[in-house]
Design a protein around this motif. Sequence first.
Motif, PDB file in Angstrom:
ATOM      1  N   ALA A  43       0.886  -1.264   0.024  1.00 35.20           N
ATOM      2  CA  ALA A  43      -0.131   0.156   0.110  1.00 35.20           C
ATOM      3  C   ALA A  43       0.733   1.139  -0.082  1.00 35.20           C
ATOM      4  N   GLU A  44       2.166   1.128   0.065  1.00 31.50           N
ATOM      5  CA  GLU A  44       3.001   2.199   0.092  1.00 31.50           C
ATOM      6  C   GLU A  44       2.732   3.215   1.239  1.00 31.50           C
ATOM      7  N   ASN A  45       2.521   2.491   2.407  1.00 39.03           N
ATOM      8  CA  ASN A  45       2.271   3.267   3.579  1.00 39.03           C
ATOM      9  C   ASN A  45       3.392   3.347   4.419  1.00 39.03           C
ATOM     10  N   TRP A  46       4.329   4.403   4.104  1.00 38.47           N
ATOM     11  CA  TRP A  46       5.683   4.343   4.593  1.00 38.47           C
ATOM     12  C   TRP A  46       5.668   4.658   6.141  1.00 38.47           C
ATOM     13  N   SER A  84       6.124   3.264  12.038  1.00 38.81           N
ATOM     14  CA  SER A  84       5.631   2.698  13.234  1.00 38.81           C
ATOM     15  C   SER A  84       5.575   1.211  13.732  1.00 38.81           C
ATOM     16  N   LEU A  85       5.496   0.352  12.881  1.00 41.53           N
ATOM     17  CA  LEU A  85       5.432  -1.081  13.163  1.00 41.53           C
ATOM     18  C   LEU A  85       6.976  -1.331  13.466  1.00 41.53           C
ATOM     19  N   ALA A  86       7.944  -0.827  12.534  1.00 39.52           N
ATOM     20  CA  ALA A  86       9.326  -1.216  13.149  1.00 39.52           C
ATOM     21  C   ALA A  86       9.802  -0.658  14.378  1.00 39.52           C
ATOM     22  N   HIS A  87       9.072   0.588  14.641  1.00 39.29           N
ATOM     23  CA  HIS A  87       9.211   0.956  16.178  1.00 39.29           C
ATOM     24  C   HIS A  87       8.884  -0.213  17.213  1.00 39.29           C
ATOM     25  N   LYS A  88       7.679  -0.818  17.008  1.00 39.23           N
ATOM     26  CA  LYS A  88       7.110  -1.745  18.008  1.00 39.23           C
ATOM     27  C   LYS A  88       8.080  -2.974  17.795  1.00 39.23           C
ATOM     28  N   MET A  89       8.648  -3.301  16.708  1.00 43.12           N
ATOM     29  CA  MET A  89       9.471  -4.729  16.418  1.00 43.12           C
ATOM     30  C   MET A  89      10.644  -4.806  17.057  1.00 43.12           C
ATOM     31  N   LYS A  90      11.370  -3.471  17.226  1.00 41.70           N
ATOM     32  CA  LYS A  90      12.672  -3.385  17.469  1.00 41.70           C
ATOM     33  C   LYS A  90      12.734  -3.722  18.830  1.00 41.70           C
ATOM     34  N   ALA A  91      12.054  -3.649  20.088  1.00 38.00           N
ATOM     35  CA  ALA A  91      12.006  -4.178  21.194  1.00 38.00           C
ATOM     36  C   ALA A  91      11.990  -5.474  21.410  1.00 38.00           C
ATOM     37  N   GLY A 132      10.944   5.386   7.546  1.00 38.85           N
ATOM     38  CA  GLY A 132       9.565   5.380   7.503  1.00 38.85           C
ATOM     39  C   GLY A 132       8.783   6.736   7.956  1.00 38.85           C
ATOM     40  N   LYS A 133       9.631   7.246   9.140  1.00 38.53           N
ATOM     41  CA  LYS A 133       9.120   8.364   9.686  1.00 38.53           C
ATOM     42  C   LYS A 133       9.609   9.764   9.055  1.00 38.53           C
ATOM     43  N   GLY A 134      10.682   9.698   8.103  1.00 41.01           N
ATOM     44  CA  GLY A 134      11.533  10.570   7.410  1.00 41.01           C
ATOM     45  C   GLY A 134      10.527  11.421   6.221  1.00 41.01           C
ATOM     46  N   LEU A 136      14.431   0.937   1.444  1.00 45.09           N
ATOM     47  CA  LEU A 136      13.489   0.289   2.461  1.00 45.09           C
ATOM     48  C   LEU A 136      13.076  -0.643   1.852  1.00 45.09           C
ATOM     49  N   ASN A 137      12.898  -1.162   0.743  1.00 43.05           N
ATOM     50  CA  ASN A 137      12.030  -2.476   0.366  1.00 43.05           C
ATOM     51  C   ASN A 137      13.241  -3.382   0.328  1.00 43.05           C
TER      52      ASN A 137
END
Length: 939
Positions: A867-870, A875-882, A903-905, A915-916
């Motif tokens: 969906a190209e929802n970068w 946000s998902l990467a932020h949750k996964m890193k923990a 993603g947040k840039g 990114l891909n």
Amino acid sequence: MNPEVELQKKIVALEQQLEKAKREKKGLEKELESKNYFLKLFQEQLKEVDRLMEEKVDKKTLHLQSYANLALEKPDPVFRISFVGKLLFCNEAITKIGQEITMYTHKLNFDTFLQKIAELVEAQQTNVEIEVKTQNAYYSFVCVPIFKESYINVYGRDITTRKKVEHELNNTANRLTTLITNIRSGILVEDNNRKIVLTNQLFCDYFNIPIPASQLVGADCSNSAQQAKYLFKDPEGFVTRVDQILQDQQVVLHEEVAMADGRFLERDFIPIFDGIEYTGHLWKYEDITERKRTQFLLQRSEEKYRQIIENMNLGLMEVDINTIVQYSNLSFCRMLGYTQEEVTGKHAGHILAPGLTKEKENEIRAKRLTGVSDIYEMEVHTKEGEPLWLLGSGGPLYDSQKQVIGTTGIFLDITRQKSMEADLREAISKAEESSRAKEIFLANMSHEIRTPMNAILGMSRLLHKTPLNEQQVSFLKAITTSAENLLVIINDILDFSKIEAGKMQVEHVGFEIQETLRQVVEVLSYKAEEKGLLLRTHIHPKVAAVLRGDPYRLNQIFLNLVGNAVKFTNEGHIDIYADVKFETPQMQVIEFKVTDTGIGIDMEKMAHIFDSFTQADNSITRKFGGTGLGLSISKRLIELMGGSMEVISEKDKGTNMTFTLGFDIGNSSDIVKNDMPQNDEYVLKGSKILLVEDNEFNRFLATTILTNYGAIVTEAINGAEAVRICALQNFDLILMDIQMPEMNGYEATEYIRKSLQKSLPIIALTSNAIKGEKEKCLSLGMNDYMSKPFEEKTFILCCASWLGKKYENLKKENFLNIPQASYQKLYNLSILKEFSRGDQSFVQKMVTIFQDTSTEALVQLREYQQAENWAAIGSLAHKMKASIDNMGIQSLKNEIREIETLGKGDIQQLDIDRLNELINYVEEVINQVLHSLKEEELV
């Protein structure tokens, strides 16, 4: 445009309008004279009629009727009124103004009209004109009294147009008068007979005229120059010049006149013509004393700074907007071999060729027009064709209106500096070449010495594990000690080389200071015991249990300092102190001391103890040995870590070496774990390892050690043989030497990666311990680096970590992009185990949660990607890193954070390809982790 010039234009225009109005007025006056003439004739006719009426009374009525008929036919209003105000008759023009004469006379203000008639009769005036304003018009009435008959003949004329013109002229004159009165210049307008038409108070002030300006209109100015000449520095010259200007009748602008009191006036003269007829002129005087003073100060300042520039041998050049030279000083001309006459008026591009190209000229012009100054270098040629380097500083040149009219440039001859720079570059190049030669020499020396040292130390350790008698143990200890001493010398030289090159790096990891000092004492205790010395440590209770810093460099410092203390102390004791000198909740500054009761240092030798390859006494080298680098390296390492060091010593009474270092306060989780795996003898069991080494002793040593831990070792004597073997067999790990005949380790690794397409771990085994070797190995496709000679424990740990899991399924491009991450152990549960406090069910529960959340996260990650929802991906990467950090998946630690950042840039600057690529890599690694967890039955 100059406001004074604009004002002058307005004055000229107003004067032209005024003259036009005067001409129109003259025309109206002529017309009025014509009417008066007609009226006079008419009056004479009336007198003749009266005479006839007197002579022929019987015909009076007929004559009156004839007169009435004549009056009635006139287009202008005509009526007759008796001395007492009774209307005797009127023509039709009266009815056009009002239906009844009473209304008309009311509009004429009849009382005032009758009063003027009474005055006319009383004064026995025969002809008078009365102006009357009606509601919409102006009229002029000529009243002709007939005294014999006691009535007045009144002849009217519409003068509305004339009154409007006069009103406009009056308004214009008033505006002009107001403007001239308030202008900041002295104004005098004279007619062609030198009569004053208009002036203002400032003109009177300039010429000390005591009469108000409003009272000077009409005054004769024929002799005014003579009367005012005493006010000027050159009285006769002032008079002569005024006469000449009046005679020439030509425009004079911005003419300066010096006054006797030191002031300066600027004079303008504007002649006024009506067509070709000279009708007068306008004088304008303005006080420019302040401007002259400013110009004088500016000129002095310019001369001052021009002189300064001349004395500093700086060239100065001014050019106009078209880059034509307007001025150049002598220094500039001397630089280039020209005269000032040869430069002035020439295009700067010809003088500053070839440095000032057309492109450079346009660039400079664009900067100046926007008010930008700059500094630049250019190579030019002198008049004789000699090359010359100039450093130029250019800025915009402004006129009095703050408009850019060109460029001012200051130039410095830097030809000598340029020559010196060239010499310096050549010297640097030679120094770099010498440094590279030094590095090559150190690398070769390291390799040539470390290779046999590796065999000596390795075989000594293996021999130590065999049954030996007392004499053999003594011999073996001597061999080991000698080899270790030689290795210390090699390490000192290599460390010094790293520090000199600025390539020494400092770690920032957790460590226990008590354990660090224990290791130092353990290493040096046997030497202290041999000499009967007491070696003690004293750690203050305030020192934090865990600090964050570089324990390896700290250990190296202590080994140098304590080693020197042991070496130079024959009896007594050596003490190591650690105390808190300063602290905050987050950090501590620790003061370390190493004191001994040794031979000490002479005061005159203290200044040189930190010099490289220097010892306090030449006899020390002969007696104790060593390179003389220990203290120098220690001091530089302390400074590299942000600390300081000092030495207090007295000959034959001992030495006190003190240094301070700052550390962050850590906790137990910061400590680097480096334990040998359980069941050491089985840790490498069944692992197929290819050992590539051209030195027979090193092959024998490595093979022996690996075999003792269960590995299956295949040997190759050079890179070419390793490539051939690797093409025919599969291995779990390759240990690759670097410097080998036929094909070295770099070439062999590159061939295995690119041609054979094999992605198994490759560990470099090299005697090159210089900085940069590890980075070079990793950049060419190797996964780790180990310097020879190596400790057995370290060697086995390195091999075991890379053999923990094999990742043949990873794509080649991922391996190339992230060389180490793809081959490290995919996860590490040590963090979870530490949290669990021995509760294995907790660890299993956390792993199960990771499996469930990661599977769901990978599905969402793909959906967001399609969906190209970068932003959602960030946000998902932020949750996964923990969870990735808790599972110890080091290969994704940086990548998951990079995905979050991307993603947040800024969407406009997003590197979608990168990114891909990262998303694909994260998905692949997590799937491998999940697969490995299932294989190990942890979930």
